[in-house]
Write a protein that holds these residues in place. Structure first.
Motif, PDB file in Angstrom:
ATOM      1  N   GLU A  70     -27.343  49.506 -34.879  1.00  0.00           N
ATOM      2  CA  GLU A  70     -27.188  47.931 -34.282  1.00  0.00           C
ATOM      3  C   GLU A  70     -26.404  47.110 -34.971  1.00  0.00           C
ATOM      4  O   GLU A  70     -25.530  46.207 -34.522  1.00  0.00           O
ATOM      5  N   THR A 107     -27.907  56.329 -33.690  1.00  0.00           N
ATOM      6  CA  THR A 107     -29.390  56.228 -34.127  1.00  0.00           C
ATOM      7  C   THR A 107     -29.793  57.507 -34.781  1.00  0.00           C
ATOM      8  O   THR A 107     -30.650  57.559 -35.999  1.00  0.00           O
ATOM      9  N   GLY A 162     -35.266  52.824 -27.752  1.00  0.00           N
ATOM     10  CA  GLY A 162     -34.666  52.001 -26.420  1.00  0.00           C
ATOM     11  C   GLY A 162     -34.916  50.579 -26.682  1.00  0.00           C
ATOM     12  O   GLY A 162     -34.795  49.904 -25.909  1.00  0.00           O
ATOM     13  N   SER A 207     -26.630  47.759 -28.264  1.00  0.00           N
ATOM     14  CA  SER A 207     -27.291  48.816 -28.925  1.00  0.00           C
ATOM     15  C   SER A 207     -26.183  49.348 -30.092  1.00  0.00           C
ATOM     16  O   SER A 207     -25.142  49.173 -30.228  1.00  0.00           O
ATOM     17  N   SER A 238     -33.705  47.950 -28.016  1.00  0.00           N
ATOM     18  CA  SER A 238     -32.841  46.809 -27.696  1.00  0.00           C
ATOM     19  C   SER A 238     -32.901  46.121 -26.609  1.00  0.00           C
ATOM     20  O   SER A 238     -32.730  45.044 -26.582  1.00  0.00           O
TER      21      SER A 238
HETATM   22  N1  ASP Z   1     -30.357  52.597 -30.743  1.00  0.00           N
HETATM   23  C1  ASP Z   1     -31.838  52.497 -30.464  1.00  0.00           C
HETATM   24  C2  ASP Z   1     -31.953  53.855 -29.768  1.00  0.00           C
HETATM   25  O1  ASP Z   1     -31.223  54.844 -29.418  1.00  0.00           O
HETATM   26  C3  ASP Z   1     -32.348  51.478 -29.714  1.00  0.00           C
HETATM   27  C4  ASP Z   1     -31.485  51.423 -28.317  1.00  0.00           C
HETATM   28  O2  ASP Z   1     -30.579  51.838 -27.928  1.00  0.00           O
HETATM   29  O3  ASP Z   1     -32.049  50.512 -27.470  1.00  0.00           O
HETATM   30  O4  ASP Z   1     -33.331  54.126 -29.339  1.00  0.00           O
END
Ligand code: ASP
Length: 441
Positions: A119, A51, A188, A38, A190
């Motif tokens: 990412e 992010t 989320g 991530s 990833s």
């Molecule tokens: N970085 C992205 C998020 O914060 C995806 C992940 O972490 O899975 O949602």
């Protein structure tokens, strides 16, 4: 040789120290050959995820905020990555990439492109640090025009690409649209990339590394030190996730589930903890364990319709549900009595539609009365052990009665995988504790 696909969440890659732990975990098992990272997450509670910084930066650009504000924020993002590189002692210059990304963002490359770079950049650093190949998700993860994943095309492309690399890092969270633009999964996401890679690699195991030692039996904000679930089936997980328990992105289950690959939730900060295994078929039947977990949510409303002789009126239920369908409201449960029918829905779904809904119900089925009550919480008690254990519902009811909690609704799925009870919102926490205390000694 076995293959494990390992996904590391943002908190597992928040700083150089965590990168070192991650590398140690990967190197300690030669099967850990494909890595999905991530973007850097929070280092401390007050910190901001990269992010979120990228989303913010995108907003500033779109709102045509002064250039200094954009430069300042992007500078903070740059500092996070450069800080990690410096502390890892890598001689790796990311400045060209960082400059490129900034320019692309300034030239309207889109919100998803901006978010995905978290990412992308992290994966470049991790690949260098591990001395693994870098595979850009843009070239192997495909979305369709409607924004859903093109599963078969993606699976073929990922499998073909992986066959060219014994060890690789693949950034999570994004892929490409048919027109070549970058698209991300939902937040989320990833977890989903990891699952896709595990399926394509025909992995023996998909390890999902995070900052907790697995799935807890209940929300730790409600129950003190809840036990970790050692083994849970995909179906149980779905029930608990639907009711609000989160560790894994909901959509991450499907690719590996189809392929029969188990998921192991692990804790980067406590790598010796076994974590939670998510499997299709449990390894043994533990008669002691009737329930696997408890989850729940507040914010539900019940629309109750009363009408004498309702039971003999054919088509009554259909007409009621049609009203919900026409109003675009999905329902959660349908507990009914002989002359009453209740429809449980999320309170938020009723916003701005209450009057119309009541009027439509009145017109369609001419009830004696129809009314809506708010303030309902649902508690889901989930466990494959219930199928064989007698008296589980009685124990749930008894525990709630002893805690002086009134049950406003109870529903047991015929799959016997769950029992759902509705209680008043202000008794929700007490209800969860009472049920937990009954089943977990
Ligand atoms: N970085 C992205 C998020 O914060 C995806 C992940 O972490 O899975 O949602």
């Amino acid at each position: 040789m076995p293959i494990k696909v390992v996904k590391f969440g943002g908190s597992s890659l928040a700083d150089a120290e965590h990168f070192k732990q991650v590398a140690q975990i990967i190197r300690s098992d030669p099967a850990r050959r494909y890595v999905v990272p991530s973007a850097p997450g929070k280092r401390i509670k007050e910190d901001t995820k990269v992010t979120d910084m990228l989303y913010r930066c995108y907003e500033l650009i779109r709102a045509r905020e002064p250039r200094e504000a954009i430069d300042r924020l992007y500078g903070q993002i740059t500092d996070r990555y450069n800080g990690i590189i410096a502390e890892l002692g890598l001689s790796f210059d990311l400045s060209g990439e960082l400059e490129y990304v900034k320019n692309a963002m300034l030239h309207a490359s889109g919100r998803d492109y901006a978010a995905s770079r978290g990412e992308y950049l992290n994966a470049l650093i991790l690949a260098k640090y591990l001395k693994f190949d870098f595979i850009d998700a843009e070239n192997i993860i495909y979305f369709k025009d409607d924004g859903t994943l093109d599963e078969e095309k993606t699976n073929d492309a990922v499998a073909a690409e992986l066959s060219q690399h014994t060890h690789a890092v693949i950034p999570g969270f994004y892929g490409v649209m048919p027109n070549g633009t970058i698209k991300t999964f939902s937040r989320g996401g990833s977890d989903i990339t990891g699952s896709i890679v595990a399926r394509a690699a025909k992995a023996d195991l998909y390890e999902n590394w995070t900052d907790v030692s697995g799935f807890m039996m209940a929300d730790p904000r409600i129950v003190k030190d809840p036990c970790i679930i050692q083994e849970i089936t995909y179906r149980e997980l779905r029930e608990l996730s639907y009711m609000g328990a989160t560790v894994l992105h909901e959509d991450a289950v499907f690719p590996v589930r189809t392929a029969g690959i188990p998921i192991n939730i692990r804790n980067t900060n406590r790598p010796d903890d076994p974590g939670t295994m998510i499997v299709a078929h449990p390894s043994g039947f533990d008669t002691e364990k009737v329930i696997t977990g408890i989850a729940g949510k507040k914010g539900f409303s019940v629309l109750t319709i009363e009408k004498d002789m309702m039971n003999s009126e054919i088509g009554f239920g259909r007409k009621v549900l049609e009203v919900f369908e026409e109003n675009g409201i999905s329902f959660e449960h349908l507990p009914s009595g002989i002359d009453t029918m209740s429809v449980v829905v999320a309170t938020s779904a009723l916003e701005g539609r209450r009057d119309r809904l009541m009027q439509s119900v009145a017109r369609m089925v001419r009830p004696d009365s129809v009314f809506i009550e708010d303030g309902l919480a649902l508690v889901a008690v989930v466990g494959r052990g219930m199928i064989k254990a007698k008296g589980t519902a009685a124990r749930v009811c008894d525990a709630l009665a002893r805690a002086d909690i009134n049950i406003r609704m109870i529903d047991q799925g015929s799959s016997e995988l769950n029992i759902i009870v509705g209680v008043s919102e202000d008794e929700y926490e007490d209800a969860v504790n009472a049920i937990y205390g009954e089943f977990v000694k």
